[in-house]
Design a protein around this motif. Sequence first.
Motif, mmCIF file in Angstrom:
data_model
loop_
_atom_site.group_PDB
_atom_site.id
_atom_site.type_symbol
_atom_site.label_atom_id
_atom_site.label_comp_id
_atom_site.label_asym_id
_atom_site.label_seq_id
_atom_site.Cartn_x
_atom_site.Cartn_y
_atom_site.Cartn_z
ATOM 1 N N LEU A 67 -1.115 -0.992 0.196
ATOM 2 C CA LEU A 67 -1.491 0.404 -0.005
ATOM 3 C C LEU A 67 -2.404 0.460 -1.216
ATOM 4 C CD1 LEU A 67 1.863 2.351 0.528
ATOM 5 C CD2 LEU A 67 0.150 1.658 2.213
ATOM 6 N N VAL A 68 -3.407 1.335 -1.156
ATOM 7 C CA VAL A 68 -4.362 1.482 -2.251
ATOM 8 C C VAL A 68 -4.395 2.948 -2.661
ATOM 9 C CG1 VAL A 68 -6.754 1.204 -2.998
ATOM 10 C CG2 VAL A 68 -5.780 -0.409 -1.334
ATOM 11 N N GLY A 69 -4.142 3.192 -3.944
ATOM 12 C CA GLY A 69 -4.169 4.555 -4.459
ATOM 13 C C GLY A 69 -5.374 4.764 -5.354
ATOM 14 N N LEU A 75 -1.823 6.927 -7.870
ATOM 15 C CA LEU A 75 -1.028 5.819 -8.417
ATOM 16 C C LEU A 75 0.449 5.922 -8.051
ATOM 17 C CD1 LEU A 75 -2.495 5.531 -12.028
ATOM 18 C CD2 LEU A 75 -2.884 3.992 -10.113
ATOM 19 N N ILE A 76 1.063 7.018 -8.370
ATOM 20 C CA ILE A 76 2.507 7.165 -8.155
ATOM 21 C C ILE A 76 2.853 7.240 -6.672
ATOM 22 C CG2 ILE A 76 4.511 8.670 -8.535
ATOM 23 C CD1 ILE A 76 3.341 9.193 -11.360
ATOM 24 N N PRO A 77 2.181 8.076 -5.868
ATOM 25 C CA PRO A 77 2.576 8.104 -4.453
ATOM 26 C C PRO A 77 2.307 6.789 -3.724
ATOM 27 C CG PRO A 77 0.709 9.566 -4.826
ATOM 28 C CD PRO A 77 1.194 9.118 -6.166
ATOM 29 N N ALA A 78 1.239 6.072 -4.080
ATOM 30 C CA ALA A 78 0.988 4.777 -3.437
ATOM 31 C C ALA A 78 2.088 3.789 -3.803
ATOM 32 C CB ALA A 78 -0.379 4.235 -3.836
ATOM 33 N N TYR A 79 2.451 3.756 -5.074
ATOM 34 C CA TYR A 79 3.505 2.846 -5.523
ATOM 35 C C TYR A 79 4.845 3.164 -4.847
ATOM 36 C CZ TYR A 79 7.053 0.694 -8.419
ATOM 37 O OH TYR A 79 8.146 -0.015 -8.829
ATOM 38 N N GLU A 80 5.249 4.420 -4.908
ATOM 39 C CA GLU A 80 6.554 4.788 -4.354
ATOM 40 C C GLU A 80 6.580 4.624 -2.840
ATOM 41 O OE1 GLU A 80 10.488 5.795 -4.143
ATOM 42 O OE2 GLU A 80 9.333 5.312 -5.940
ATOM 43 N N VAL A 113 -3.993 0.860 3.768
ATOM 44 C CA VAL A 113 -3.910 2.312 3.915
ATOM 45 C C VAL A 113 -4.112 2.891 2.516
ATOM 46 C CG1 VAL A 113 -2.423 4.288 4.484
ATOM 47 C CG2 VAL A 113 -2.380 2.222 5.919
ATOM 48 N N VAL A 114 -4.980 3.867 2.408
ATOM 49 C CA VAL A 114 -5.211 4.572 1.149
ATOM 50 C C VAL A 114 -4.159 5.683 1.051
ATOM 51 C CG1 VAL A 114 -6.835 6.007 -0.156
ATOM 52 C CG2 VAL A 114 -7.688 4.078 1.216
ATOM 53 N N VAL A 115 -3.508 5.783 -0.102
ATOM 54 C CA VAL A 115 -2.491 6.824 -0.295
ATOM 55 C C VAL A 115 -2.897 7.700 -1.470
ATOM 56 C CG1 VAL A 115 -0.080 7.322 -0.814
ATOM 57 C CG2 VAL A 115 -0.651 5.407 0.683
ATOM 58 N N GLU A 116 -2.975 8.980 -1.214
ATOM 59 C CA GLU A 116 -3.392 9.979 -2.191
ATOM 60 C C GLU A 116 -2.283 11.015 -2.332
ATOM 61 O OE1 GLU A 116 -4.875 10.883 -4.726
ATOM 62 O OE2 GLU A 116 -6.949 11.357 -4.217
#
Length: 192
Positions: A67-69, A75-80, A113-116
């Motif tokens: 996952l890439v934020g 940062l936080i939603p991609a990590y979690e 997957v990009v997570v924002e």
Amino acid sequence: MGRDEVISIFREAGAYLEGHFILTSGLRSPIFLQKARVFMHAHLTERLCRALGARIRAEVEGRIDTLVGPAVGGLIPAYETSRHLSVPSVYVEREAGEFRLRRFELEPASRVVVVEDIVTTGLSIRETVACLEKLDVEVLAAACIIDRSAGKADVGVPLIALAQYEVPAYPADALPPELAAIPPVKPGSRGL
């Protein structure tokens, strides 16, 4: 998890703000979703990102490598979310005005997957996708907790939203009188 539950979590965290806000996109809105107030509560963030991970798993075919934020908001939603998908999470950050993958490497042909956090115009995701395409990785989709555009934002790849919540947004020179009467506040991070 549906839209009402997502918005309820934002309200519970004191993250559903009303007033006159200058969004990261430059548009103005009477509502600001201050996700930082949600992300300061690990149990609320975990609930949202577990549900987002399940949605990603249901909608993306095949393996996901990473996952890439986009920094800062992703940062936080991609990590979690990566915890719930059991894949690594990395992030892009601005360098000379452009997103770059400065601290990490991705193998060519990696499936990402990009997570924002929240999408309004989709600019951060489009910039992240452009960065990743230069690295020859396969961007399968993008995902967000809330899509403020209710499906109208073009992010360049399929967008998976935990919730669609259309919030009015206006150019600064086309404000409704009731919004123009309130002094604006810019709570976002872009431009800092």
